[in-house]
Design an enzyme around this catalytic site. Structure first.
Site, PDB file in Angstrom:
ATOM      1  N   PRO A  53     -10.298  -3.114   6.168  1.00 16.83           N
ATOM      2  CA  PRO A  53      -9.964  -2.933   8.192  1.00 16.83           C
ATOM      3  C   PRO A  53      -8.896  -2.390   8.158  1.00 16.83           C
ATOM      4  O   PRO A  53      -7.608  -3.127   8.400  1.00 16.83           O
ATOM      5  CB  PRO A  53     -10.024  -4.598   8.424  1.00 16.83           C
ATOM      6  N   GLU A  54      -8.729  -1.519   9.261  1.00 17.79           N
ATOM      7  CA  GLU A  54      -7.668  -0.605   9.705  1.00 17.79           C
ATOM      8  C   GLU A  54      -7.679  -1.367  10.664  1.00 17.79           C
ATOM      9  O   GLU A  54      -8.266  -2.090  11.095  1.00 17.79           O
ATOM     10  CB  GLU A  54      -7.933   0.223   9.675  1.00 17.79           C
ATOM     11  N   LYS A 111      -2.454  -4.245  12.480  1.00 17.33           N
ATOM     12  CA  LYS A 111      -3.687  -4.659  11.553  1.00 17.33           C
ATOM     13  C   LYS A 111      -3.532  -6.328  11.979  1.00 17.33           C
ATOM     14  O   LYS A 111      -4.470  -6.973  10.995  1.00 17.33           O
ATOM     15  CB  LYS A 111      -3.159  -4.439  10.494  1.00 17.33           C
ATOM     16  N   ARG A 139      -1.222   3.239  -3.930  1.00 17.28           N
ATOM     17  CA  ARG A 139      -2.306   3.003  -3.035  1.00 17.28           C
ATOM     18  C   ARG A 139      -2.899   5.072  -4.008  1.00 17.28           C
ATOM     19  O   ARG A 139      -1.998   5.650  -3.972  1.00 17.28           O
ATOM     20  CB  ARG A 139      -2.802   3.342  -1.544  1.00 17.28           C
TER      21      ARG A 139
END
Length: 299
Positions: free
Chosen positions: A2-3, A52, A288
């Site tokens: 979920p961004e 977020k 990442r």
DNA sequence: CGGTTATGTATAG
DNA sequence: TATACCTAACCGC
């Protein structure tokens, strides 16, 4: 994850279906018994997102802070007011959109089903229910604590009150690679690994370019493009960054774009760049995976 | 059925 | 930099 766009959709969902409702709060999984007890029986007065972070506000002045982390998600169900997305949170496939509500859409609602899986929190109104699974953070805080958390975050492209100049100044003040700063929530709130890769491609910025070497105009262009992309993400319930001329013909609105056409570089390692045909590259940045086109985003 | 993977972050060393 | 967190879908056996 979920961004930011998913969290803003959640704030909108909670606002539309639960605000003004008395909520029963429980923790079927058992890991949030105390917190659930502090809001059980309270009325939801509002919901908002910053980056977020999701904040659910109650009439006893307490705030429930939720961060979905990598694999958290909310699911919803209930009467006709709950039509729309039934699950908002961690996507499980590239280009995935939120699962539609497969209820019959009628006004009947006989209460929530037996909890499935590890439900950290269940909120129930007389019209419907919401289940939270797998969050990285879920806690009851005060309004002052909420304000302190927001104050530490950078501007959010999805918040109309955000000041783009704050982002521009902050990202250009350091030698940190732009690709890293975009993932730093203190620099800009709500951007995640997909939007990072895609906005850098769209603005043709080399991910390792030091912030100090980023032009003011380009920095502002990154911001403006994120405002565009993320607002589209809120509308569509998924991340689509390609423009029609770079997709296979026939797909209409962004919600109808095939998953394999949704991105320029994210998770497209080795595939041809949609612009120049160069194979998309991948490397680790900030623990990442970062994807980019070595030709379109040359330094 | 077990291993891998994920749109994230906090903490330890 | 590495690891823990803790969930569900996907993939290969």
């Amino acid at each position: 994850m979920p961004e930011g766009h998913s969290i803003h959709r959640l704030a909108r969902q909670f606002t539309s279906v639960f605000t003004g409702e008395t909520l029963k709060a429980s923790s079927p999984q058992g890991r949030f018994l105390e917190g659930a007890g502090r809001i059980d029986g309270s009325v939801l007065t509002g919901a908002r997102a910053h980056g977020k972070q999701l904040f659910l506000e109650f009439d006893n002045d307490l705030v429930m802070r939720v961060h979905l982390g990598l694999y958290g998600a909310w699911s919803f169900g209930g009467d006709s007011r709950f039509r729309g997305a039934s699950s908002i949170g961690a996507p499980r496939r590239v280009g995935e959109r939120e699962t539609p509500n497969d209820d019959d859409g009628g006004s009947s609602y006989g209460g929530p089903p037996a909890p499935v899986g590890a439900v950290r929190v269940r909120l129930v109104s007389k019209h419907g229910w919401a289940d939270l699974r797998g969050p990285t953070a879920c806690e009851i805080i005060t309004q002052a604590e909420r304000d302190a958390i927001i104050a530490k975050l950078g501007p959010d492209p999805l918040n109309p009150d955000s000041d783009p100049a704050r982002f521009v100044a902050r990202v250009r003040r350091t030698r940190t690679a732009v690709g890293l700063s975009l993932m730093n929530q203190a620099v800009i709130a709500g951007v995640g690994n997909v939007y990072r890769a895609e906005v850098l491609f769209r603005r043709r910025v080399h991910p390792w370019l030091p912030g100090v070497a980023l032009g003011e105009v380009t920095a502002l262009a990154l911001w403006e493009d994120l405002v565009l992309l993320m607002n589209d993400g809120v509308r569509a319930g998924r991340i689509v960054t390609t423009t029609p001329q770079h997709r296979s013909p026939g797909s209409g609105s962004s919600s109808a774009v095939p998953a394999e056409d949704a991105h320029y570089v994210y998770k497209r390692t080795g595939l041809e760049c949609r612009i120049c045909g160069t194979p998309v590259a991948m490397a680790e940045m900030g623990a990442r995976k970062l994807y980019w086109c070595p030709y379109c985003q040359a330094d």
